[in-house]
Design an enzyme around this catalytic site. Structure first.
Site, mmCIF file in Angstrom:
data_model
loop_
_atom_site.group_PDB
_atom_site.id
_atom_site.type_symbol
_atom_site.label_atom_id
_atom_site.label_comp_id
_atom_site.label_asym_id
_atom_site.label_seq_id
_atom_site.Cartn_x
_atom_site.Cartn_y
_atom_site.Cartn_z
ATOM 1 N N HIS A 110 0.859 -1.196 0.000
ATOM 2 C CA HIS A 110 0.000 0.000 0.000
ATOM 3 C C HIS A 110 0.892 1.241 0.000
ATOM 4 O O HIS A 110 1.947 1.256 0.636
ATOM 5 C CB HIS A 110 -0.907 -0.011 1.234
ATOM 6 C CG HIS A 110 -1.996 1.019 1.152
ATOM 7 N ND1 HIS A 110 -1.759 2.351 1.378
ATOM 8 C CD2 HIS A 110 -3.315 0.910 0.840
ATOM 9 C CE1 HIS A 110 -2.898 3.021 1.204
ATOM 10 N NE2 HIS A 110 -3.854 2.164 0.888
ATOM 11 N N GLU A 150 -4.031 1.714 -7.190
ATOM 12 C CA GLU A 150 -4.445 2.817 -6.324
ATOM 13 C C GLU A 150 -3.571 4.053 -6.577
ATOM 14 O O GLU A 150 -2.499 4.183 -5.968
ATOM 15 C CB GLU A 150 -4.309 2.421 -4.854
ATOM 16 C CG GLU A 150 -5.229 1.315 -4.416
ATOM 17 C CD GLU A 150 -5.534 1.401 -2.923
ATOM 18 O OE1 GLU A 150 -6.700 1.317 -2.574
ATOM 19 O OE2 GLU A 150 -4.594 1.583 -2.126
HETATM 20 P P1 PGA Z 1 -9.855 5.568 0.325
HETATM 21 O O1 PGA Z 1 -8.585 4.624 0.577
HETATM 22 O O2 PGA Z 1 -10.985 4.692 -0.138
HETATM 23 O O3 PGA Z 1 -10.127 6.193 1.667
HETATM 24 O O4 PGA Z 1 -9.466 6.552 -0.696
HETATM 25 C C1 PGA Z 1 -8.312 3.545 -0.259
HETATM 26 C C2 PGA Z 1 -7.055 2.849 0.199
HETATM 27 O O5 PGA Z 1 -6.138 3.519 0.668
HETATM 28 O O6 PGA Z 1 -6.965 1.614 0.110
#
Ligand code: PGA
Length: 222
Positions: free
Chosen positions: A99, A148
């Site tokens: 992440h 992401e």
């Molecule tokens: P968010 O976070 O949905 O709050 O944007 C997603 C993540 O960091 O996995």
């Protein structure tokens, strides 16, 4: 029919009572739901909730899988403070690796992340390997990727579904990934725009997963 993955990433949130209440709420909502057979619901709480949540899920026979948000880059042994893949396997099926919050706050680089992915595989955990764009290196034999983009996380500014689709397609064509999820400001209002894209297999949800009602709506709309 295509299976859709809906993953909740609670990050460093919820004390045990809040986790218990969330599960209680989601379980009554899920019990009223008619067809969830094409959805895989995965919740990734803090490590400290995995044991009690596993017990609750098993007792109520809920269609929810558990995941962790991290694992140790070392195998079991003398690594104070770490949770190894072998320990995690007792409680979880999935683990989020790479992440962007771990890359930036904990200096996790490709070498560390590749070790984590290898250990997850060794102990039969499914890695949800996060990439920030097509330039992120992906370890070999990763079946599930979460795309992401950093500026979409927690900002309320998601990527466009069209761009996310292009990235997901590129990842599938250039890696062994079977499933690609999108993450970054997903809500019940925008989730279907992502999940209806042909190369996107689900979503990784941070902030909006903390509220059981909202997460349930995401599951329904996905
Ligand atoms: P968010 O976070 O949905 O709050 O944007 C997603 C993540 O960091 O996995």
């Amino acid at each position: 029919m295509k299976k859709t993955f809906i993953v909740a990433n609670w990050k460093s949130n919820k004390i045990s009572l809040e986790a218990k209440n969330w599960l209680g709420e989601i379980s009554s909502l899920i019990n009223q739901a008619s067809n969830l057979s094409n959805k895989e619901i995965i919740v990734c709480p803090s490590f400290i909730h995995l044991c009690s949540m596993k017990t609750f899920i098993e007792e109520k026979k809920l269609p929810i899988k558990l995941g962790a948000q991290n694992i140790s880059p070392f195998d079991e042994g003398a690594y104070t403070g770490e949770v190894s893949a072998s320990l995690l396997k007792e409680f979880a099926d999935y683990v989020i690796i790479g992440h962007s919050e771990r890359r930036s706050n904990f200096n996790e680089d490709d070498e560390i992340l590749f070790k984590k992915a290898e250990l997850a595989k060794k102990y039969g955990l499914i890695s949800i390997f996060c990439v920030q764009g097509i330039e992120t290196t992906i370890p070999l034999n990763i079946a599930m990727i979460a795309y992401e983009p950093v500026n979409a996380i927690g900002t309320g500014n998601p990527d466009t579904p069209e761009n996310a689709e292009q990235v997901a397609k590129y990842i599938k064509e250039n890696s062994k990934a079977q499933f690609v999820l999108y993450g970054g400001s997903v809500t019940s209002g925008n989730v279907s725009k992502f999940t209806q894209m042909p190369s996107i297999d689900g979503v990784l949800v941070g902030g909006a997963s903390l509220d059981a009602q909202e997460f349930y709506k995401i599951i329904q709309n996905a």
